[in-house]
Design an enzyme around this catalytic site. Sequence first.
Site, PDB file in Angstrom:
ATOM      1  N   HIS A 210       0.852  -1.196   0.000  1.00  0.00           N
ATOM      2  CA  HIS A 210       0.000   0.000   0.000  1.00  0.00           C
ATOM      3  C   HIS A 210       0.884   1.240   0.000  1.00  0.00           C
ATOM      4  O   HIS A 210       2.095   1.176   0.194  1.00  0.00           O
ATOM      5  CB  HIS A 210      -0.975   0.012   1.183  1.00  0.00           C
ATOM      6  CG  HIS A 210      -0.331  -0.015   2.530  1.00  0.00           C
ATOM      7  ND1 HIS A 210       0.417   1.018   3.031  1.00  0.00           N
ATOM      8  CD2 HIS A 210      -0.313  -0.971   3.489  1.00  0.00           C
ATOM      9  CE1 HIS A 210       0.858   0.725   4.237  1.00  0.00           C
ATOM     10  NE2 HIS A 210       0.437  -0.486   4.531  1.00  0.00           N
ATOM     11  N   ASN A 244      -4.262  -6.489  12.609  1.00  0.00           N
ATOM     12  CA  ASN A 244      -4.224  -5.040  12.789  1.00  0.00           C
ATOM     13  C   ASN A 244      -4.066  -4.415  11.408  1.00  0.00           C
ATOM     14  O   ASN A 244      -2.998  -4.517  10.799  1.00  0.00           O
ATOM     15  CB  ASN A 244      -3.068  -4.631  13.699  1.00  0.00           C
ATOM     16  CG  ASN A 244      -3.240  -5.149  15.110  1.00  0.00           C
ATOM     17  OD1 ASN A 244      -4.351  -5.140  15.639  1.00  0.00           O
ATOM     18  ND2 ASN A 244      -2.161  -5.609  15.711  1.00  0.00           N
ATOM     19  N   LEU A 245      -5.103  -3.811  10.900  1.00  0.00           N
ATOM     20  CA  LEU A 245      -5.150  -3.359   9.515  1.00  0.00           C
ATOM     21  C   LEU A 245      -3.951  -2.479   9.158  1.00  0.00           C
ATOM     22  O   LEU A 245      -3.705  -1.454   9.796  1.00  0.00           O
ATOM     23  CB  LEU A 245      -6.448  -2.581   9.264  1.00  0.00           C
ATOM     24  CG  LEU A 245      -6.678  -2.098   7.833  1.00  0.00           C
ATOM     25  CD1 LEU A 245      -6.750  -3.275   6.868  1.00  0.00           C
ATOM     26  CD2 LEU A 245      -7.939  -1.246   7.747  1.00  0.00           C
ATOM     27  N   ASP A 246      -3.204  -2.904   8.134  1.00  0.00           N
ATOM     28  CA  ASP A 246      -2.047  -2.169   7.599  1.00  0.00           C
ATOM     29  C   ASP A 246      -0.976  -1.905   8.651  1.00  0.00           C
ATOM     30  O   ASP A 246      -0.199  -0.958   8.525  1.00  0.00           O
ATOM     31  CB  ASP A 246      -2.493  -0.840   6.963  1.00  0.00           C
ATOM     32  CG  ASP A 246      -3.268  -1.044   5.679  1.00  0.00           C
ATOM     33  OD1 ASP A 246      -3.055  -2.079   5.023  1.00  0.00           O
ATOM     34  OD2 ASP A 246      -4.102  -0.182   5.337  1.00  0.00           O
ATOM     35  N   GLU A 247      -0.915  -2.731   9.681  1.00  0.00           N
ATOM     36  CA  GLU A 247       0.084  -2.534  10.733  1.00  0.00           C
ATOM     37  C   GLU A 247       0.936  -3.780  10.966  1.00  0.00           C
ATOM     38  O   GLU A 247       1.582  -3.923  12.002  1.00  0.00           O
ATOM     39  CB  GLU A 247      -0.590  -2.107  12.047  1.00  0.00           C
ATOM     40  CG  GLU A 247      -1.252  -0.738  11.974  1.00  0.00           C
ATOM     41  CD  GLU A 247      -1.824  -0.290  13.305  1.00  0.00           C
ATOM     42  OE1 GLU A 247      -1.516  -0.921  14.331  1.00  0.00           O
ATOM     43  OE2 GLU A 247      -2.576   0.707  13.317  1.00  0.00           O
TER      44      GLU A 247
END
Length: 302
Positions: A210, A244-247
Amino acid sequence: MSINTQVKVNSKQQQKQLENRGCLLVKCPDKPGIVSVLSTFLHNHGSNIIESSQYSSDPENGIFFIRIEYHRENLLIEKENMENDFRDIAAAHDMEYDFSYRNDRKRSAIFVSKETHCLMELLWEWQNGDLDTDIVVVISNHEDARPIVESLGIPFHYIPANKDIRKQVEEEQIGLMDKYEVDLLILARYMQILTPDFVRHFESRIINIHHSFLPAFIGAGPYERAYERGVKLIGATSHYVTNNLDEGPIIEQDVERVDHRDDVINLKKIGRQIERRVLAKAVKWHLENRIIVEGNKTIVFH
């Protein structure tokens, strides 16, 4: 001869060349003598070290990480004995470890939505023999990529997806992963959120890409809002997917400088170029067993 057939022929030749090459990843408490223990083990098993890289989080009571690539004649015959003999060493030094073998090609699935630039980069690297994997299936919630994928002889599955049918969709996707015996899932701009249940099936085996504006400009239209703020750097991040979204643990990042001359169209174009190369690097390093996940971080032996 079709492109897919040629790729398979090239991969078999490559596997033959690498059949005597192995890789050992180790994580353990740091103390004097670990490198000597490992090199002595390999020497006693007739192995020649051809690449070694190591890192300590702290030389006093830290964690030690090492990647060793080695050559051993008749490795495919001897590898089971080597692994059995290593168990006592690992237990004595509290080691977490992984043996892998360069001729064992991982099987990859690519998930994609409408934007195909990352998919195209991966397919190009694969065709060139620079991506050491078998791309066994491509899954998408749009039809846009079908002609590209099927022209290469790769199975393409169109599965419409939205939040209302997510459970049903993921059950179908998991079934396909089992059918194609997939080792690695690559999210090449797949614009759907994965559920915790799906992620648990493939822990440390899903790689995402992303933009690197996060945590700024979260949500839709990040480039438009970044342009309005007059950003001077844009980039991309590739990471393992967690709940953990995008983490998840970051594998690779890159940036490029921009200025007031770059409109939104140029920003998106530059962003796509960065995304392509960052994702390709992350996937290559995973396939070559160059990554150790440590908590929410990675140790990457380039």
